[in-house]
Structures are given as structure tokens and as C-alpha cells.
Write an enzyme that holds these catalytic residues in place. Sequence first.
Site, short mmCIF file in Angstrom:
data_model
loop_
_atom_site.label_atom_id
_atom_site.label_comp_id
_atom_site.label_asym_id
_atom_site.label_seq_id
_atom_site.Cartn_x
_atom_site.Cartn_y
_atom_site.Cartn_z
N HIS A 188 -79.76 -37.55 -8.79
CA HIS A 188 -80.61 -36.79 -7.88
C HIS A 188 -80.97 -37.61 -6.65
O HIS A 188 -81.18 -37.08 -5.56
CB HIS A 188 -81.87 -36.33 -8.60
CG HIS A 188 -81.67 -35.00 -9.25
ND1 HIS A 188 -82.09 -34.71 -10.51
CD2 HIS A 188 -81.04 -33.89 -8.79
CE1 HIS A 188 -81.75 -33.46 -10.80
NE2 HIS A 188 -81.12 -32.95 -9.77
N ARG A 296 -59.26 -28.53 -6.06
CA ARG A 296 -58.17 -29.11 -6.84
C ARG A 296 -58.72 -29.48 -8.23
O ARG A 296 -59.22 -30.57 -8.45
CB ARG A 296 -57.63 -30.36 -6.15
CG ARG A 296 -56.85 -30.08 -4.86
CD ARG A 296 -56.40 -31.39 -4.22
NE ARG A 296 -55.31 -31.21 -3.28
CZ ARG A 296 -55.46 -31.15 -1.96
NH1 ARG A 296 -56.66 -31.23 -1.42
NH2 ARG A 296 -54.40 -31.01 -1.18
N ARG A 332 -58.00 -23.77 -7.91
CA ARG A 332 -56.59 -23.85 -8.29
C ARG A 332 -56.50 -24.39 -9.71
O ARG A 332 -57.15 -25.37 -10.05
CB ARG A 332 -55.85 -24.77 -7.33
CG ARG A 332 -54.45 -25.07 -7.79
CD ARG A 332 -53.69 -25.88 -6.79
NE ARG A 332 -54.03 -27.28 -6.85
CZ ARG A 332 -53.55 -28.19 -6.01
NH1 ARG A 332 -52.75 -27.81 -5.04
NH2 ARG A 332 -53.87 -29.45 -6.12
N GLU A 431 -45.73 -22.92 -1.99
CA GLU A 431 -45.48 -24.32 -1.63
C GLU A 431 -44.08 -24.76 -2.01
O GLU A 431 -43.76 -25.94 -1.99
CB GLU A 431 -46.54 -25.25 -2.23
CG GLU A 431 -46.80 -25.10 -3.69
CD GLU A 431 -47.93 -25.99 -4.20
OE1 GLU A 431 -48.43 -26.86 -3.48
OE2 GLU A 431 -48.31 -25.81 -5.37
N ASN A 454 -48.16 -29.22 2.23
CA ASN A 454 -47.76 -30.58 1.86
C ASN A 454 -46.50 -30.54 1.00
O ASN A 454 -45.51 -31.22 1.28
CB ASN A 454 -48.87 -31.28 1.05
CG ASN A 454 -50.22 -31.21 1.75
OD1 ASN A 454 -50.27 -31.07 2.97
ND2 ASN A 454 -51.29 -31.27 1.00
N ASP A 455 -46.55 -29.70 -0.03
CA ASP A 455 -45.36 -29.58 -0.88
C ASP A 455 -44.27 -28.76 -0.21
O ASP A 455 -43.09 -29.06 -0.34
CB ASP A 455 -45.73 -28.97 -2.23
CG ASP A 455 -46.29 -30.03 -3.17
OD1 ASP A 455 -45.74 -31.15 -3.18
OD2 ASP A 455 -47.28 -29.75 -3.87
N ARG A 465 -42.80 -36.68 -0.45
CA ARG A 465 -44.05 -36.97 0.29
C ARG A 465 -44.68 -38.30 -0.13
O ARG A 465 -45.56 -38.82 0.53
CB ARG A 465 -45.06 -35.80 0.14
CG ARG A 465 -45.60 -35.61 -1.24
CD ARG A 465 -46.30 -34.25 -1.37
NE ARG A 465 -47.75 -34.36 -1.33
CZ ARG A 465 -48.59 -33.42 -1.76
NH1 ARG A 465 -48.11 -32.27 -2.24
NH2 ARG A 465 -49.87 -33.57 -1.70
N CYS A 502 -53.66 -24.03 2.95
CA CYS A 502 -54.59 -25.04 2.44
C CYS A 502 -53.99 -26.45 2.45
O CYS A 502 -54.63 -27.39 2.02
CB CYS A 502 -55.09 -24.68 1.05
SG CYS A 502 -53.77 -24.66 -0.17
#
Length: 545
Positions: A188, A296, A332, A431, A454-455, A465, A502
Site C-alpha cells: 500500500h 499479457r 490475452r 499475428e 511484433n510477431d 525478432r 496491439c
Amino acid sequence: MRKYFGKGVYGAIAVGKISLFRKKETEVCRHGISDVESELTRLAKAKEKATAELSEIYERALREVGEDNASIFETHIMMLDDDDYNESIRNIIENRHVNAEYAVAVTAENFAGMFSSMEDSYMQGRAADVKDISSRLISCMSEEEAGDAMPTEESVICADDLAPSQTVLFDKEKVLAFVTCHGSRNSHTAILARNMNIPAVVGVGKEFLSEIKDGDTAFVDGYTGEVIINPDEETMKMMKEKQKNDLEKKELLKTLKGKENITLDGRKINIYANIGSVDHVGAALFNDAGGIGLFRSEFLYLERSDYPSEKTQFDAYKRVLECMGGRKVIIRTLDIGADKKADYFGLSHEENPAMGFRAIRICLERTDIFKTQLRALFRASAYGNLGIMFPMITSVREVERILEICDEVKKELSSEGTAYNAKTEIGIMIETPAAALISEKLARLVDFFSIGTNDLTQYTLAADRQNPLAEQFCDPHHEAVLRLIEMTAENAHKQGIWVGICGELASDTSLTREFLRMGIDELSVSPTYILKVREAVRNTDLSKE
Ligand code: PEP
Ligand code: MG
């Protein structure tokens, strides 16, 4: 000059003089008692006093950091009243005939130990809370007036650890930053620092305090978790420059916060945030994300040494959904394999793991793992606006099988009488070139597409990559990649579903205009890029060449 590294809790930069914060500790000794009743009365009076103090702190927090953050102290008041906690203290006094302070200290140790050993990181964070209320209770039983030394001028507060009730009592105007030897991102105290907009780094190591002194200069980078003590002239110059740039960005941020993502000619787009953990939701909200476009979920699996239970996952998903209010949250499903590995999955070695057994391929074979995650997701769907999406799709059959399994899970939940939102949006990631090329067919099966550039780039251009030697070939601006994105957007719209991006390319503002022209409906980017992309959208005029 010395450097330390910890966990950045709130992204901001500060330079200033150190003020060592030493908590006034009340030493607890054990001694025997003969009158149990009067010891219990002392305890009850101390509890009353502690509750009154906490109510005062609550009122102050309410004024200074708002209702959400102040609620921590309501929780503390409730914890003080917790049956198990009180029973444990009473038992120790009655059975061992010892003083109340000692009974509270033992109970605090036991409860904090129990919380720390829990799997759920939120519950782990509660260990600090139980210690905090217990030391208040103990100091309320002591003759001395409690009270910690507070800084009188602007300083970087360095402490072994900080309790939430100490954090909130600091004069915000005087605190440039917090640095602590211990502490977790989820405590906290960390949450408060974040919400008080104070740069903070926790967990710099136990040696830290013995190696610094009052008046030393500290540079604190809440983004990277770096703390530099007595920087030399050149470092100081660099750091001041970094701070200046950061402040300029924050100014820009202020002017764009609350504004619409709309082009000069009136086209609107959603700008969402990519996150990898529940802890990142704060950054998403702070940067004005319209929703979460990619959570993710695999990081929940990667940070553990065994499969996260349905409950652990449910708690995490529910928290993200609740924090985001009614805003869209797209989670995802597990995208493990390739560069993201966890030993306990027992995956075998592969020559080309990126093109091997990963993501949805694993889930469709290990349906036990998949179903546990889907149950957690659908259960969480009752607490907000959830979308579920599936990675690494290459065929229609895969999507059909996913939908069958979703139906099985939903039926199971219905028959148990467990609540879920039957209208939860189901989407897939585009992707792979295969998915883009058959996107017309795939669009008939789902509610949305999210393009993982990206993929998509690595598979389209045959450029790993992860491989630095292939970096020069991994060009997301390549015509082939852009054509696949456009084709996907066209096919989505033909079937009346929405489409987002994304992958990292979504934050590349040199392409914002192009994406808007293609009709992309949502861009999901790292929280710190949201306002930069908003600015690019607001400067675009699609009616002009
Ligand atoms: C992508 O591939 O673009 C994507 C968003 O997924 P990840 O980077 O997690 O593979
Ligand atoms: Mg991907």
C-alpha cells in the site's frame, strides 16, 4: 558516487538532499502478568486509541489523496477489529500469562508471516499492513508519546521500510521522493506513493541505509529504479537534463489528459494500454488509457514456480477489471513458448521455438491449463467489461475449437450457478500471415481482431525478432506487413467487427495517419505512449493529403 538499483514504483525523477527517516520504535519486552483481566482492559483501551488515531489519519488521507487511497485506513480499522487477529492476542495473554504488547508483537509476526507466504501478491502486500496496525497498537500501550521524526525541508526520504500510515503523514510538499531498502511494488505504501505522484524506488537492499547519511545528494529515477548517491558533476548534468525532459513530457501530458482521441476532421479512435501485470493498471489510468487493449496474462505464469491456480488468476483479472471501472479490458490467454518459458511446463527443447509449440498450440493440447484460465476469465467477466483474446492463430479450425471449449466452460459455470457475462467479447490476435490472409473467414467467428505486429513482422519477413543478426530484416514498415494490416482491417469491417493493433508498431506515430486511413479502430500501446499517440491523432487531418 554510488549507484543502487531497486524497483521503480512511480515513474518520475527527483534530485535532492537525503533525509533519513527513522521510525520511533517502541521496544517490546516479554514479562509475566498475574491479572489477565486488567491486561485485557489495557489492550481494549489501546485498541480504542489506535482506532481513533486511524480515523484521524483516514480523514487526513481523504483530504490529501482522495477516497480510493484513504480507504487503506478504513481497512486498517477493520483489521484492528478482525476476530482472528484479536482472538490470537487474547489467547496468548490468557494462556501464557504475558503482557499485551508481547502478545500483539507475536500475533503480528505470525500474521505477517502467513500473508508473506501466500501465493497472491496482493495478499503478500498485506503483511506490511498487519505490522503497521500492530506497532500502532503497541505504541498506544506505551507511556511515551509516539511520533516519528518528520522532515522539515524538501528532501528525498530514505527509510528501511515505510508503513502506509507513515507515508500519508508526510507533508507532500516536502517529499521529493521515497527510497526504501525493503518493500514490494504491491504494498500500500507503493500504491500511495504512486497516487501521491511521488517518485519512489523500493527494495534497494539492506546495506543502503548504512552507506548513506543525512544531507547526501540523491538522484532517484522512479522509471528505472536507479538511485545515485552524490552524483559527480557530469552525471548530475545528465540527470538534470533527464529530469527536465521528464517534466516537459508531464506538461504535455497535462494538456492532453481528458481530451478526446479525435482527428482534426473528426475521426475518433480508441487508445488503450498494454500491460503485463496488475501493477501496471495505475500507469494505464494515470496516462488516461481508454481501456486495456492487451493484458499479457503469461506473466502471471512466468513469475511463479508452478501453475497459478484458478483463484490466483481470478483475483488478478477481477482486480484489473474493477480498477478500470466499466472500461474495456482485453486479456490475452497464455502466450507461452518461444522466448517466454517456465520450467514447470516441461516444454521440450526445439530448434525453432518461435515456429514451434507455443501459445494457443499448447493451450489446445493442454486443455486442463487452458480451461483453468478460461474459468478464471469468465468468472472475472462478471466484474467489468472483459474481452478475451487468443494468440498465434493460424487456422479456422483452431478458432472453432477455442469457441467449443469456451462454450464448455460457460456451460460448466452455468450449471454450478457461477456468475459470468455471457456477452463477453471474444477476439483473436492476427499475428501470423496465415491469419491475415484468411481474416475474412476468421472475422465471421469472432467479435474483434487485434493485430500483433511484433510477431506479424517476424513471420512475414522470416526475421527472428529475438535474433540481433536478423534485426535489420525485421522492418515493420515493410510494404508486406502494412498490406497484411490493411487487408485485416478491410476484412474485419466487411464482417462488421472492430480491429485494433496491439504490437509495438501501434505507438509509432509516423504511422498513426496511415492506421487512421486504414480505419483501425483501436491502438493499444505502453501506458507512457498513450498521450504521444493522442497528440499524433489530434494533429492528423485525413481530409488533406
Ligand atoms: C505481438 O506479437 O505483436 C504482440 C503484441 O504479442 P507479443 O509481443 O506478446 O508476442
Ligand atoms: Mg505476439
